[in-house]
Design a protein around this motif. Structure first.
Motif, PDB file in Angstrom:
ATOM      1  N   GLU A   1       0.944   4.028  -2.862  1.00 20.57           N
ATOM      2  CA  GLU A   1       0.676   5.419  -2.478  1.00 20.57           C
ATOM      3  C   GLU A   1       1.816   6.321  -2.963  1.00 20.57           C
ATOM      4  O   GLU A   1       1.593   7.429  -3.440  1.00 20.57           O
ATOM      5  CB  GLU A   1       0.548   5.502  -0.959  1.00 20.57           C
TER       6      GLU A   1
ATOM      7  N   ALA B   1      -8.053  -3.406   5.806  1.00 20.14           N
ATOM      8  CA  ALA B   1      -9.144  -3.195   6.769  1.00 20.14           C
ATOM      9  C   ALA B   1      -9.760  -4.533   7.154  1.00 20.14           C
ATOM     10  O   ALA B   1     -10.087  -4.781   8.312  1.00 20.14           O
ATOM     11  CB  ALA B   1     -10.199  -2.280   6.169  1.00 20.14           C
TER      12      ALA B   1
ATOM     13  N   ASP C   1      -6.592  -1.125   0.566  1.00 23.30           N
ATOM     14  CA  ASP C   1      -7.217  -0.590   1.787  1.00 23.30           C
ATOM     15  C   ASP C   1      -8.267  -1.564   2.324  1.00 23.30           C
ATOM     16  O   ASP C   1      -8.335  -1.812   3.528  1.00 23.30           O
ATOM     17  CB  ASP C   1      -7.880   0.765   1.501  1.00 23.30           C
ATOM     18  N   GLN C   2      -9.070  -2.075   1.397  1.00 13.09           N
ATOM     19  CA  GLN C   2     -10.129  -3.012   1.809  1.00 13.09           C
ATOM     20  C   GLN C   2      -9.524  -4.271   2.418  1.00 13.09           C
ATOM     21  O   GLN C   2      -9.992  -4.768   3.443  1.00 13.09           O
ATOM     22  CB  GLN C   2     -10.997  -3.388   0.608  1.00 13.09           C
TER      23      GLN C   2
ATOM     24  N   LEU D   1      -5.147   0.897  -4.874  1.00 13.19           N
ATOM     25  CA  LEU D   1      -5.014   1.422  -3.509  1.00 13.19           C
ATOM     26  C   LEU D   1      -6.275   1.113  -2.697  1.00 13.19           C
ATOM     27  O   LEU D   1      -6.205   0.697  -1.531  1.00 13.19           O
ATOM     28  CB  LEU D   1      -4.793   2.934  -3.585  1.00 13.19           C
ATOM     29  N   GLN D   2      -7.411   1.301  -3.351  1.00 13.67           N
ATOM     30  CA  GLN D   2      -8.699   1.038  -2.687  1.00 13.67           C
ATOM     31  C   GLN D   2      -8.811  -0.455  -2.311  1.00 13.67           C
ATOM     32  O   GLN D   2      -9.238  -0.790  -1.208  1.00 13.67           O
ATOM     33  CB  GLN D   2      -9.812   1.410  -3.658  1.00 13.67           C
TER      34      GLN D   2
ATOM     35  N   ARG E   1       0.835  -1.202   0.000  1.00 11.86           N
ATOM     36  CA  ARG E   1       0.000   0.000   0.000  1.00 11.86           C
ATOM     37  C   ARG E   1       0.875   1.260   0.000  1.00 11.86           C
ATOM     38  O   ARG E   1       0.624   2.201  -0.741  1.00 11.86           O
ATOM     39  CB  ARG E   1      -0.922   0.005   1.227  1.00 11.86           C
TER      40      ARG E   1
END
Lengths: 193, 168
Positions: A114, A187, A183-184, A179-180, A110
């Motif tokens: 980024e 998380a 993130d998922q 990136l999304q 990530r």
């Protein structure tokens, strides 16, 4: 079929998998590793030689050039030839070690993506502006009439505008969705940690 | 395992690794790729990563933990970079379960494949490792989360499976 028997079904799957002999597989892996290494070495060679050729040329023009404006442009281009590869080298992050725990590897990936997003979003400042300004000034020396100057600015602007759009497209279509997704996944890992 | 580190670049050591864990690597490739060509591609990618990572293996973790980490990290990365494959997986995930359509029940392998495809990436990892007969602690070590987190997730996956195929 109940949940407890899933493992049995799963492990039985190996029986119906066609597999090459280990030696054939190793030979393919070795071939693929060699190909990758060749590609990386070739790319590095091209980049190094391009800088080695272009940098002295612009440095020389910036010293002995006939037009002051062109000399300034050449100086900017020579500096950019050094600055851009160094900037890229500093910004480049290696892919995370695949033997790291999955959660750690995801977090590192990530951070890497980024960094790529930040790099491309700022492409104007570290790539397009120094090169664009350098090229315009370099050409503005010999071609200094208002028409020629306008044509140069418009051509360079169009070319660099197109490059900028390509970069933003890559950010929008490739990097931000990745990136999304990362993130998922992160998380999801952290939900029950 | 310093012995292995010393032999890291040795083809024979790599061959032994593939022979002892080859079936598990094939199964992981099948869990993350649908078509035979994609499975072969992913399998080679995993083997390539193992080949490249082997010299840096220092024996700090068990060879199995190390191997599953490399294999699953590679599979996740491979999946992320392939939108086409992802879309295919998503399409499969939205397929109705057999119980809801009244079709004749399919064999266990196809049910397992469908269930795996429908799971979120992290759940899929946990289930794959569970089916590979790793303990909760070993799964936690591979994933980098607490054993408690693995237990909770496994419980949820079990419930999801039961609701979908046994109670549905």
């Amino acid at each position: 079929m109940d949940f407890e028997h899933l493992g049995e079904t799963w492990r039985n799957r190996s029986a119906d998998v066609s597999s090459d002999s280990t030696s054939l597989l190793i030979s393919r892996i070795r071939q693929r590793a060699l190909e990758l290494e060749t590609i990386v070495k070739r790319r590095d060679r091209i980049e190094t030689w391009s800088a080695l050729i272009v940098f002295p040329v612009f440095t020389w023009v910036s010293v002995v050039g006939r037009f002051t404006v062109s000399r300034i442009g050449s100086g900017i281009l020579a500096a950019a030839c050094l600055f851009i590869p160094i900037w890229l080298l500093l910004a480049r992050r290696p892919a995370p070690d695949p033997s790291l725990p999955l959660c750690t590897a995801l977090a590192m990936e990530r951070a890497r993506v980024e960094g790529q997003v930040r790099l491309l979003k700022n492409v104007v400042w570290w790539y397009l502006l120094p090169l664009g300004l350098g090229v315009v000034l370099f050409l503005a020396g010999p071609w200094s009439s208002p028409w020629q100057l306008t044509a140069i600015i418009l051509s360079v602007g169009a070319l660099y505008g197109w490059i900028y759009r390509l970069n933003m497209r890559a950010v929008r279509l490739e990097l931000l969705p990745r990136l999304q997704e990362l993130d998922q996944a992160i998380a999801s890992f952290q939900n029950e940690t | 395992m310093p012995e292995l580190t010393d032999r890291a670049t040795d083809e024979a050591a790599f061959a032994r690794l593939l022979e002892s864990h080859g079936a598990a690597l094939r199964r992981i490739s099948r869990a993350y790729a649908r078509t035979a060509a994609d499975q072969e591609d992913l399998h080679q990618e995993i083997c390539l990563q193992l080949w490249r990572s082997l010299p840096s293996f220092q024996g700090k973790s068990a060879i199995g933990t190390w191997l599953y980490r490399v294999a699953l990290n590679t599979a996740l990365s491979w999946q992320r970079t392939s939108r086409r494959r992802k879309q295919h997986d998503e399409a499969l995930a939205h397929e109705p379960s057999p119980s809801s359509t009244g079709e004749t029940p399919r064999d266990e392998k196809s049910i397992l494949e469908e269930f795996l495809s429908a799971l979120a990436p992290v759940d899929r990892i946990v289930l794959v490792l569970y089916m590979e007969a790793l303990t909760i602690e070993e799964i936690a070590d591979v994933a980098g989360v607490s054993p408690g987190a693995v237990s909770v997730r496994l419980h949820r996956i079990r419930k999801h499976f039961t609701d979908r195929y046994l109670n549905g």
